[in-house]
Design an enzyme around this catalytic site. Structure first.
Site, short mmCIF file in Angstrom:
data_model
loop_
_atom_site.label_atom_id
_atom_site.label_comp_id
_atom_site.label_asym_id
_atom_site.label_seq_id
_atom_site.Cartn_x
_atom_site.Cartn_y
_atom_site.Cartn_z
N ASP A 172 -2.58 7.32 15.58
CA ASP A 172 -2.98 5.96 15.99
C ASP A 172 -2.18 5.61 17.24
OD1 ASP A 172 -0.45 5.54 15.05
OD2 ASP A 172 -0.97 3.95 13.64
N THR A 217 -4.55 -4.74 13.90
CA THR A 217 -3.94 -5.90 13.26
C THR A 217 -2.48 -5.59 12.94
OG1 THR A 217 -6.06 -6.44 12.25
CG2 THR A 217 -4.14 -7.44 11.24
N CYS A 256 16.03 3.31 21.23
CA CYS A 256 16.47 4.71 21.22
C CYS A 256 17.84 4.87 20.56
CB CYS A 256 16.50 5.26 22.65
SG CYS A 256 14.91 5.11 23.47
N TRP A 259 0.82 -1.21 0.00
CA TRP A 259 0.00 0.00 0.00
C TRP A 259 0.85 1.26 0.00
CZ3 TRP A 259 -0.37 -3.92 3.59
CH2 TRP A 259 0.30 -3.73 4.79
N GLU A 279 -5.67 0.83 5.48
CA GLU A 279 -5.85 1.51 6.77
C GLU A 279 -6.93 0.84 7.61
OE1 GLU A 279 -3.97 3.50 8.17
OE2 GLU A 279 -2.69 4.11 6.52
N TYR A 321 -8.66 9.22 12.47
CA TYR A 321 -7.36 8.67 12.07
C TYR A 321 -7.39 8.21 10.60
CZ TYR A 321 -3.94 5.26 10.96
OH TYR A 321 -2.98 4.58 10.27
N LEU A 329 -9.55 -12.45 10.23
CA LEU A 329 -8.92 -11.17 10.58
C LEU A 329 -9.59 -10.54 11.81
CD1 LEU A 329 -6.62 -9.54 9.39
CD2 LEU A 329 -8.20 -8.50 7.80
N GLY A 330 -10.82 -10.97 12.11
CA GLY A 330 -11.50 -10.45 13.30
C GLY A 330 -12.07 -9.06 13.08
FE1 SF4 Z 1 11.01 6.74 21.20
FE2 SF4 Z 1 13.49 6.45 22.16
FE3 SF4 Z 1 13.06 7.70 19.84
FE4 SF4 Z 1 12.36 8.83 22.12
S1 SF4 Z 1 14.43 8.32 21.47
S2 SF4 Z 1 11.13 8.74 20.25
S3 SF4 Z 1 11.68 7.06 23.31
S4 SF4 Z 1 12.65 5.52 20.29
#
Ligand code: SF4
Length: 365
Positions: free
Chosen positions: A151, A56, A212, A37, A50, A133, A93-94
């Site tokens: 979302d 899902t 992160c 998509w 969407e 959304y 798929l529910g």
């Molecule tokens: Fe999310 Fe970590 Fe990025 Fe902050 S740094 S938006 S907590 S992944």
């Protein structure tokens, strides 16, 4: 960042917005998963994806999406389909209300606008099953309208990025998140930025153990700065999920099985099932079966051997189906709570859309 009355971020400063847009766009260009998509701006395909991907996972929805578009390649084909065909394509798929609304909306688009889709989020929202959304996603991706999306994935990423410590499930905080999402959407390619945010939440800013180290917006992330990324977002505590014991009658006559179609509204509306129902407090399985089939079909039965006991979990409900071989001893079945009854051969089951829980014992018949 400007601060709201409550001391939390209300509206990101222009420099922050520019930095976030730049980082997200560059990252999305290089890292977006190649999904069917995303190779199109066809509003029909974007809309179906969407709706299908709500509640899902992408990996689960992908084969359904491809099969659905093969069966109904255009909105006209979907509008012309019988509801049973649509349910069959959706089977497993529910959340069947999504399929029913998609079908209804396709009919509206064909009947009211000759198959032309709305071009703005406001007009998309007039279609059944299309909330803020979905409207934002389709209008921004397929028509380039500058509208945000929010979302679960975007909510989580924004709550962390902007270090929102309040519960994100309250209307006030949700409104603030919509504003933040709106502030990030650029004029050019708004759909790409929206998809970048969704992708960030789906693949990097994960609910547990966010990645992160590889995050493109780690330099701007408020939660990371304070080291609270694992504690956010704050969610309302989920209510305990109730459990029901349900009895199911398998009635066979001359090689055919009795099945009924559920009423259109409500859980699993429009799907086919074996008759039965919830066991009431103090009832044995046999007593529950006898009562249910008397109420549902107007017949008396004898309850035979157990065939299976299967568990199934819905989002807000868990059930154990206790399946028994039964025989009619009195009367002819009439569709009471069902909208239709059929005596179906085992080999014809594939033509009927059954709930996933029924599939767990069909193979034993
Ligand atoms: Fe999310 Fe970590 Fe990025 Fe902050 S740094 S938006 S907590 S992944």
């Amino acid at each position: 960042m400007t601060r709201g009355d409550d001391g939390t971020s209300a509206c990101p400063e222009p420099g922050v917005v520019r930095a976030l847009r730049r980082a997200l766009s560059a990252w999305y260009r290089d890292n977006a998963r190649d999904l069917p998509w995303r190779r199109t701006r066809d509003p029909y395909a974007v809309w179906v994806s969407e709706i299908m991907l709500q509640q899902t996972r992408v990996e689960q929805g992908l084969p359904y999406f491809e099969r659905f578009l093969r069966a109904f390649p255009t909105v006209q084909r979907l509008a012309a389909a019988h509801e049973d065909e649509v349910f069959k394509a959706w089977e497993g798929l529910g959340y069947y209300g999504r399929a029913r609304n998609l079908h209804r909306a396709a009919r509206m688009v064909v009947e009211q606008s000759g198959g032309c889709f709305p071009t703005t989020a406001a007009d998309w929202r007039r279609l059944p099953g299309v909330g803020r959304y979905t409207a934002g996603a389709v209008a921004s991706i397929a028509f380039g309208e500058r509208v945000p999306v929010l979302d679960g994935n975007v909510k989580r990423a924004l709550a962390r990025l902007f270090d929102i410590a309040e519960c994100v499930d309250t209307p006030a905080v949700e409104a603030r998140l919509w504003d933040l999402a709106g502030a990030l959407v650029p004029k050019r390619n708004p759909g790409d930025l929206n998809q970048a945010l969704m992708e960030l939440g789906a693949t990097v800013c994960l609910p547990r153990s966010p990645r992160c180290d590889t995050c493109p917006v780690r330099g701007q992330c408020g939660a990371l700065r304070r080291g609270v990324q694992e504690a956010l977002p704050v969610r309302r505590r989920a209510a305990a999920v109730p459990h029901h014991d349900v009895v199911v009658a398998v009635i066979r006559r001359r090689g055919r099985y009795l099945i009924g179609r559920r009423p259109p509204e409500g859980l699993l509306g429009g799907l086919w099932e074996f008759p039965g129902g919830k066991v009431r407090a103090g009832e044995t399985h046999a007593e529950a079966l006898e009562r249910e089939l008397r109420e549902e079909l107007g017949v008396g039965i004898s309850v035979g051997e157990p065939i299976a006991a299967v568990r199934h979990a819905y989002t807000h409900l868990r059930v154990t189906l206790h399946v028994y071989a039964c025989a009619i001893t009195d009367g002819e079945p009439v569709a009471g709570t069902h909208t239709a009854l059929r005596w179906a051969r085992r080999g014809d089951f594939a033509r009927y859309a059954f709930p996933k829980a029924n599939h767990k014992f069909l193979g034993l018949l």
